[in-house]
Design an enzyme around this catalytic site. Sequence first.
Site, PDB file in Angstrom:
ATOM      1  N   CYS A 120       0.880  -1.236  -0.115  1.00 37.46           N
ATOM      2  CA  CYS A 120      -0.123   0.052  -0.219  1.00 37.46           C
ATOM      3  C   CYS A 120       0.806   1.381  -0.006  1.00 37.46           C
ATOM      4  CB  CYS A 120      -0.946   0.044   1.258  1.00 37.46           C
ATOM      5  SG  CYS A 120      -2.026   1.251   1.204  1.00 37.46           S
ATOM      6  N   CYS A 121       1.878   1.227   0.732  1.00 32.36           N
ATOM      7  CA  CYS A 121       2.627   2.554   0.976  1.00 32.36           C
ATOM      8  C   CYS A 121       3.694   2.617  -0.333  1.00 32.36           C
ATOM      9  CB  CYS A 121       3.965   2.344   2.120  1.00 32.36           C
ATOM     10  SG  CYS A 121       3.117   2.491   3.690  1.00 32.36           S
ATOM     11  N   CYS A 203      -0.889   8.375   7.382  1.00 32.35           N
ATOM     12  CA  CYS A 203      -2.255   8.118   6.883  1.00 32.35           C
ATOM     13  C   CYS A 203      -3.094   7.594   7.901  1.00 32.35           C
ATOM     14  CB  CYS A 203      -2.355   6.904   5.771  1.00 32.35           C
ATOM     15  SG  CYS A 203      -1.601   7.344   4.241  1.00 32.35           S
ATOM     16  N   CYS A 206      -3.534   3.986   9.396  1.00 28.66           N
ATOM     17  CA  CYS A 206      -2.499   3.376   9.863  1.00 28.66           C
ATOM     18  C   CYS A 206      -1.579   4.256  11.036  1.00 28.66           C
ATOM     19  CB  CYS A 206      -1.121   3.313   8.746  1.00 28.66           C
ATOM     20  SG  CYS A 206      -1.837   1.987   7.382  1.00 28.66           S
ATOM     21  N   CYS A 229       7.815   3.818   5.835  1.00 30.43           N
ATOM     22  CA  CYS A 229       6.904   3.787   4.828  1.00 30.43           C
ATOM     23  C   CYS A 229       7.784   3.253   3.394  1.00 30.43           C
ATOM     24  CB  CYS A 229       5.858   4.985   4.291  1.00 30.43           C
ATOM     25  SG  CYS A 229       7.077   6.330   4.147  1.00 30.43           S
TER      26      CYS A 229
END
Length: 237
Positions: A120-121, A203, A206, A229
């Site tokens: 995702c990062c 985010c 997280c 990240c």
Amino acid sequence: MLTYETWDEKTRDFNSDNPTKGALHVLKWAYETYEDDLVYACSFGIEGSVLVDLVHQVKPDAQIVFLDTHLHFLETYEVIEAAKKRYPSLHIILKTPALSLEEQASKHGEELWKLNPNQCCNIRKVIPLEEELNGVTAWLSGLRREQSPTRQNTQFVNRDGRFKSIKICPLIHWTWKDIWRYAHKHDLPYNKLHDNGYPSIGCEPCTQAALNADDLRSGRWSGLGKLECGLHQSDSQ
């Protein structure tokens, strides 16, 4: 233009024994050296608020990039808008990923930040910054040595193997108290989540309030065994 082979000898003697602990000196050198070939990637946490103010003093029309994952807190967007009003000459750009959240969910599964936070990062932060830095010689970051064990060896100027560029970190010697003293002295806009126990803000899915008062990043990716990240995992650090 300095290259990887020459910048170290030019910058090793930066003096950190001054009111900004070398930050203004480094910024003046960086913008004199790289001019418009230098990008500041800002997360708009409190370090970002401080560094934006220092950058504005040196280069009022500097380019500042915020990696807009579309998963940030409302408070983060509010501080960006406040910065735009305070520093209208700065070029603050919101860089978005190629995939929308809906497209990411369709391709990789719902709530990828839970299933595979590294992926995702990579999609929402690393690749967008890679695109932004393509062809750019150097970039600025608000890293401080005090933030975490992975950042203790950060120098003012670093060879960045991940993005094949030079990463400049003017705030490496600043403490958490230094950051807040400066912010309050200059009445800087800042993310109000800091007032509620969030020293490090990323985010929304997280990030939570710090779990350990001695670890400013303990609220990031809690329980996921993740510390960064991916933006600062350079071959040289």
